[in-house]
Design an enzyme around this catalytic site. Structure first.
Site, mmCIF file in Angstrom:
data_model
loop_
_atom_site.group_PDB
_atom_site.id
_atom_site.type_symbol
_atom_site.label_atom_id
_atom_site.label_comp_id
_atom_site.label_asym_id
_atom_site.label_seq_id
_atom_site.Cartn_x
_atom_site.Cartn_y
_atom_site.Cartn_z
ATOM 1 N N ASN A 204 -100.358 -37.017 -12.263
ATOM 2 C CA ASN A 204 -101.012 -36.659 -11.010
ATOM 3 C C ASN A 204 -101.243 -35.157 -10.980
ATOM 4 O O ASN A 204 -100.884 -34.440 -11.915
ATOM 5 C CB ASN A 204 -100.183 -37.130 -9.811
ATOM 6 C CG ASN A 204 -98.784 -36.561 -9.816
ATOM 7 O OD1 ASN A 204 -98.596 -35.348 -9.661
ATOM 8 N ND2 ASN A 204 -97.783 -37.421 -9.991
ATOM 9 N N ARG A 205 -101.838 -34.684 -9.894
ATOM 10 C CA ARG A 205 -102.297 -33.298 -9.828
ATOM 11 C C ARG A 205 -101.264 -32.315 -9.282
ATOM 12 O O ARG A 205 -101.562 -31.141 -9.108
ATOM 13 C CB ARG A 205 -103.558 -33.214 -8.962
ATOM 14 C CG ARG A 205 -104.745 -33.985 -9.502
ATOM 15 C CD ARG A 205 -105.955 -33.842 -8.577
ATOM 16 N NE ARG A 205 -107.089 -34.606 -9.043
ATOM 17 C CZ ARG A 205 -107.980 -34.159 -9.941
ATOM 18 N NH1 ARG A 205 -107.833 -32.961 -10.456
ATOM 19 N NH2 ARG A 205 -108.986 -34.914 -10.312
#
Length: 405
Positions: A204-205
């Site tokens: 994920n970011r």
């Protein structure tokens, strides 16, 4: 603001030049007060040139200005970096044999110590007792970093990164309370990665910036901090014990282990909800046809497990805080998650392009079990972190009963 930078006689004294630069470039007036031994490592002309102020170690210099009293009285902050075992001992016992120790006795402003010494010295019972005494009196004593020391030695005792010491000092200068003194807090940060093969992963970011801000501000408020960091490329926050992990399973093990002795757990990490059912031992090759589907299975819900363990009478952090990143129906989804997870506070924020992930600022709403939501306006992530700790500190002062939830 008037800052006194005390420098004691350790090899890390040269790193204090960077700390001095950070203070002066941000507009603070800095008076450097080294010990005699510190000048063996960095000379007086360097400190004078970088600070723009006179430098002396002796109470007998410029006696008409009574420097052994005036410097401490006029300061808004005193920070000692590096602080040797000798200076910590003198400060703890009120000895005043030079200008720095006299300054420490006369200062009525916040005092920050950034120790640096060999591991055996840091771990000696005498040093631990002196650190405990200073903390009980309200000083911020930053735990040293773990790493390479003088020569081939490694271990706890390394001076933290000057930029991270500076960030702690800024929070102290901002007047944040030391309401977490004596508390052990666990903070998770970053984003987990679930391996598909030796090359690829599901991720994920999350950058870890908000979790690191929570760790940094907790140190400034007096807490002992364990930071469980998942795939974060940031300097270690000064004073935090950092445990590095990669996957959700590793993060779960590290958090649950640390939580057994914690007063507060803050789950700020973005934990993958799913992982591949099987990990390929070699790289998956591209074929001419469609790739085989990747079958996913659920990861353990660490936040819910913390709540369940507490409800079942297991290890009991007094306060459990969750984070929820939402793209739409932010408050509704957050309220449902708060009820489902069994935590005391849930920090919800909207994510999307240029929002939350990887940005220096954030905005959030703190949902309180059995209470009214608290809005945190957009601002630097350190400010958001302090607002979260305000709510945590309030719960620590006024514990909730089962009837409140």
């Amino acid at each position: 603001m008037k800052v006194v930078l005390g420098v004691s006689g350790g090899i890390a004294a040269y790193k204090a030049c960077e700390l001095l630069r950070l203070f002066t470039e941000s507009g603070h007036e800095v008076r450097v007060v080294p010990t005699r031994d510190a000048l063996r490592f960095v000379g007086e002309p360097t400190w004078a040139a970088l600070s723009g102020n006179p430098v002396t170690t002796d109470v007998w210099d410029d006696v008409h200005e009574v420097p052994h009293v005036r410097i401490g009285q006029r300061a808004d902050l005193v920070v000692v970096a590096p602080a040797t075992a000798d200076v910590l001992a003198k400060a703890a016992h009120g000895l005043a044999g030079d200008l720095l120790t006299n300054t420490l006795l006369t200062a009525r402003c916040p005092v920050v110590f950034a120790p640096a010494m060999h591991t055996e010295m840091w771990q000696h019972p005498a040093t631990r007792a002196n650190v405990s005494t200073l903390r009980e009196r309200g000083s911020v004593v930053i735990d040293p970093a773990v790493g390479r020391l003088t020569g081939a030695d490694s271990g706890p005792g390394r001076l933290p990164d000057p930029a991270e010491i500076f960030q702690i000092c800024l929070r102290v200068l901002a007047g944040r309370p030391r309401d977490l003194a004596g508390r052990h807090v666990v903070v998770s940060a970053g984003g987990t990665r679930e391996a598909i093969d030796p090359v690829r992963y599901l991720g994920n970011r999350s950058s870890g910036l908000q979790g690191y801000a929570l760790a940094r501000t907790a140190v400034a408020r007096g807490a002992r901090v364990t930071l469980v960091a998942a795939n974060v490329s940031l300097p270690d926050p000064a004073g935090a014990d950092v445990v590095r992990v990669e996957s959700a399973a590793e993060l779960r093990e590290a958090v649950l282990t640390a939580a057994t002795a914690a007063d507060v757990v803050v789950m700020a990490a973005a934990v993958a909800d799913f992982r591949p059912a099987a990990r390929h031992d070699s790289k998956i090759k591209k074929s001419d046809g469609e790739p085989d589907p990747i079958h996913l299975v659920k990861n353990p819900d660490i936040l819910a497990e913390l709540g369940e363990r507490r409800h079942a009478g297991g290890p009991k952090p007094e306060v459990i805080v969750g984070f929820a990143a939402e793209t739409d129906d932010v408050l509704a989804n957050g309220q449902a998650k708060l009820a489902r997870k069994g935590c005391d506070l849930l920090v919800v924020n909207q994510v999307g392009p240029h929002l939350a992930f990887g940005t220096p600022d954030n905005a959030a709403t703190v949902l309180v079990a059995g209470g009214e939501p608290v809005e945190i306006p957009r601002g630097p992530k350190d400010d958001v972190a302090d607002a979260v700790w305000d709510q945590v500190a309030n719960l620590l002062r006024h514990p909730r009963t089962p009837a409140d939830t």
